[in-house]
Design a protein around this motif. Structure first.
Motif, mmCIF file in Angstrom:
data_model
loop_
_atom_site.group_PDB
_atom_site.id
_atom_site.type_symbol
_atom_site.label_atom_id
_atom_site.label_comp_id
_atom_site.label_asym_id
_atom_site.label_seq_id
_atom_site.Cartn_x
_atom_site.Cartn_y
_atom_site.Cartn_z
ATOM 1 N N UNK A 182 0.856 -1.181 0.000
ATOM 2 C CA UNK A 182 0.000 0.000 0.000
ATOM 3 C C UNK A 182 0.900 1.242 0.000
ATOM 4 N N UNK A 183 0.570 2.243 -0.808
ATOM 5 C CA UNK A 183 1.434 3.426 -0.908
ATOM 6 C C UNK A 183 1.362 4.319 0.332
ATOM 7 N N UNK A 184 2.430 5.065 0.535
ATOM 8 C CA UNK A 184 2.455 6.083 1.579
ATOM 9 C C UNK A 184 1.665 7.276 1.074
ATOM 10 N N UNK A 185 0.741 7.764 1.907
ATOM 11 C CA UNK A 185 -0.106 8.889 1.520
ATOM 12 C C UNK A 185 -0.140 9.909 2.647
ATOM 13 N N UNK A 186 -0.894 10.980 2.437
ATOM 14 C CA UNK A 186 -1.080 12.008 3.462
ATOM 15 C C UNK A 186 -2.532 12.050 3.882
ATOM 16 N N UNK A 187 -2.744 12.160 5.181
ATOM 17 C CA UNK A 187 -4.073 12.412 5.739
ATOM 18 C C UNK A 187 -3.937 13.618 6.664
ATOM 19 N N UNK A 188 -4.780 14.616 6.427
ATOM 20 C CA UNK A 188 -4.855 15.775 7.312
ATOM 21 C C UNK A 188 -6.190 15.728 8.030
ATOM 22 N N UNK A 189 -6.179 16.130 9.311
ATOM 23 C CA UNK A 189 -7.445 16.167 10.021
ATOM 24 C C UNK A 189 -7.475 17.309 11.013
ATOM 25 N N UNK A 190 -8.684 17.737 11.288
ATOM 26 C CA UNK A 190 -8.946 18.806 12.248
ATOM 27 C C UNK A 190 -10.063 18.328 13.157
ATOM 28 N N UNK A 191 -9.833 18.380 14.468
ATOM 29 C CA UNK A 191 -10.897 18.060 15.410
ATOM 30 C C UNK A 191 -11.486 19.361 15.941
ATOM 31 N N UNK A 192 -12.801 19.380 16.039
ATOM 32 C CA UNK A 192 -13.534 20.533 16.563
ATOM 33 C C UNK A 192 -14.384 20.035 17.723
ATOM 34 N N UNK A 193 -13.787 19.954 18.907
ATOM 35 C CA UNK A 193 -14.527 19.414 20.053
ATOM 36 C C UNK A 193 -15.456 20.448 20.676
ATOM 37 N N UNK A 194 -16.621 19.988 21.111
ATOM 38 C CA UNK A 194 -17.510 20.814 21.930
ATOM 39 C C UNK A 194 -17.166 20.505 23.374
ATOM 40 N N UNK A 195 -16.674 21.519 24.066
ATOM 41 C CA UNK A 195 -16.139 21.328 25.408
ATOM 42 C C UNK A 195 -16.875 22.226 26.388
ATOM 43 N N UNK A 196 -17.352 21.671 27.491
ATOM 44 C CA UNK A 196 -17.949 22.527 28.521
ATOM 45 C C UNK A 196 -16.924 23.573 28.972
ATOM 46 N N UNK A 197 -17.341 24.823 29.015
ATOM 47 C CA UNK A 197 -16.437 25.896 29.394
ATOM 48 C C UNK A 197 -15.666 26.473 28.229
ATOM 49 N N UNK A 198 -15.652 25.799 27.090
ATOM 50 C CA UNK A 198 -15.051 26.338 25.882
ATOM 51 C C UNK A 198 -13.544 26.241 25.757
ATOM 52 N N UNK A 199 -12.841 25.557 26.667
ATOM 53 C CA UNK A 199 -11.387 25.442 26.587
ATOM 54 C C UNK A 199 -11.009 24.303 25.646
ATOM 55 N N UNK A 200 -11.049 24.581 24.334
ATOM 56 C CA UNK A 200 -10.805 23.507 23.364
ATOM 57 C C UNK A 200 -9.331 23.176 23.183
ATOM 58 N N UNK A 201 -8.430 24.113 23.463
ATOM 59 C CA UNK A 201 -7.013 23.868 23.188
ATOM 60 C C UNK A 201 -6.459 22.675 23.966
ATOM 61 N N UNK A 202 -6.824 22.549 25.209
ATOM 62 C CA UNK A 202 -6.362 21.413 25.996
ATOM 63 C C UNK A 202 -6.864 20.092 25.451
#
Length: 96
Positions: A1-21
């Protein structure tokens, strides 16, 4: 199987809004995986085989939930070429 690239972004809904952690927990999953990766301001790009990379994305989502996210929206991009594609060939000329 070839080497490929996968990019992803998670957008969590977090109580208090502190998504960076919570996002840090997802990135830690990628770091522990051992695959080549680059963290960007909007997404993380990994290099490897498709099945392995998608499994990492699933684990990263679960890490967000384990860190307190009530819900996680994940955006995924796949760059596939039968002969393979690397991060270096796309951005290598911009590196010092």
């Amino acid at each position: 199987m070839p080497v490929i690239n996968v990019s992803f972004q998670v957008l969590p809904q977090v109580p208090g809004g502190d998504i960076y952690g919570v996002v840090d927990k997802a990135i830690a999953v990628v770091q522990r995986s051992g695959v080549p990766y680059e963290v960007g301001p909007m997404e993380t790009t990994m290099e490897g085989e498709l099945d392995e990379l998608l499994e990492i994305v699933k684990k990263a989502q679960q890490a967000c939930v384990d860190a307190g996210a009530r819900r996680v929206v994940t955006l995924v991009k796949i760059d596939y070429a039968p002969q393979g594609v690397t991060m270096a060939e796309k951005v290598g000329k911009y590196r010092g």
